[in-house]
Design a protein around this motif. Sequence first.
Motif, PDB file in Angstrom:
ATOM      1  N   GLN A 198     -12.557  -2.156   0.955  1.00  0.00           N
ATOM      2  CA  GLN A 198     -12.506  -2.289   2.418  1.00  0.00           C
ATOM      3  C   GLN A 198     -11.415  -3.270   2.806  1.00  0.00           C
ATOM      4  O   GLN A 198     -10.717  -3.069   3.798  1.00  0.00           O
ATOM      5  N   LYS A 199     -11.244  -4.296   2.006  1.00  0.00           N
ATOM      6  CA  LYS A 199     -10.202  -5.293   2.273  1.00  0.00           C
ATOM      7  C   LYS A 199      -8.818  -4.654   2.192  1.00  0.00           C
ATOM      8  O   LYS A 199      -7.958  -4.923   3.046  1.00  0.00           O
ATOM      9  N   ASP A 200      -8.588  -3.805   1.176  1.00  0.00           N
ATOM     10  CA  ASP A 200      -7.292  -3.118   1.025  1.00  0.00           C
ATOM     11  C   ASP A 200      -6.957  -2.310   2.274  1.00  0.00           C
ATOM     12  O   ASP A 200      -5.855  -2.400   2.818  1.00  0.00           O
ATOM     13  N   VAL A 201      -7.916  -1.494   2.709  1.00  0.00           N
ATOM     14  CA  VAL A 201      -7.673  -0.596   3.840  1.00  0.00           C
ATOM     15  C   VAL A 201      -7.512  -1.387   5.134  1.00  0.00           C
ATOM     16  O   VAL A 201      -6.604  -1.128   5.917  1.00  0.00           O
ATOM     17  N   SER A 202      -8.393  -2.346   5.346  1.00  0.00           N
ATOM     18  CA  SER A 202      -8.312  -3.117   6.590  1.00  0.00           C
ATOM     19  C   SER A 202      -6.978  -3.861   6.688  1.00  0.00           C
ATOM     20  O   SER A 202      -6.366  -3.905   7.759  1.00  0.00           O
ATOM     21  N   PHE A 203      -6.503  -4.402   5.578  1.00  0.00           N
ATOM     22  CA  PHE A 203      -5.211  -5.083   5.581  1.00  0.00           C
ATOM     23  C   PHE A 203      -4.089  -4.106   5.921  1.00  0.00           C
ATOM     24  O   PHE A 203      -3.222  -4.402   6.743  1.00  0.00           O
ATOM     25  N   ALA A 204      -4.098  -2.941   5.290  1.00  0.00           N
ATOM     26  CA  ALA A 204      -3.058  -1.935   5.526  1.00  0.00           C
ATOM     27  C   ALA A 204      -3.051  -1.454   6.975  1.00  0.00           C
ATOM     28  O   ALA A 204      -2.000  -1.121   7.520  1.00  0.00           O
ATOM     29  N   LEU A 205      -4.235  -1.425   7.592  1.00  0.00           N
ATOM     30  CA  LEU A 205      -4.345  -0.951   8.971  1.00  0.00           C
ATOM     31  C   LEU A 205      -4.194  -2.065  10.000  1.00  0.00           C
ATOM     32  O   LEU A 205      -4.190  -1.810  11.199  1.00  0.00           O
ATOM     33  N   GLY A 206      -4.097  -3.313   9.530  1.00  0.00           N
ATOM     34  CA  GLY A 206      -3.906  -4.433  10.440  1.00  0.00           C
ATOM     35  C   GLY A 206      -5.142  -4.803  11.236  1.00  0.00           C
ATOM     36  O   GLY A 206      -5.040  -5.127  12.420  1.00  0.00           O
ATOM     37  N   MET A 207      -6.290  -4.749  10.578  1.00  0.00           N
ATOM     38  CA  MET A 207      -7.544  -5.123  11.247  1.00  0.00           C
ATOM     39  C   MET A 207      -8.368  -5.991  10.309  1.00  0.00           C
ATOM     40  O   MET A 207      -8.032  -6.117   9.129  1.00  0.00           O
TER      41      MET A 207
END
Length: 67
Positions: free
Chosen positions: A19-28
């Motif tokens: 979840q951390k990977d995706v949230s970082f990539a999406l800027g949230m």
Amino acid sequence: MTDFAEKLKTLRLENGLSQKDVSFALGMTRNAFTNYETGIREPSLETLKKICRYFNVSADYLLGLED
């Protein structure tokens, strides 16, 4: 859990991402992404577009309108 939440979680896991990977990539924040993945909240149209681009899927797929 909604179709959207289930598909979002499945996409993340199939890609071996946290979840951390995706949230970082999406800027949230991770918490915001977790809320989408658990069905607590639904993303704005702009966020939905970002998620679709990131996972290279259609909004129809994520929303459960097509397989």
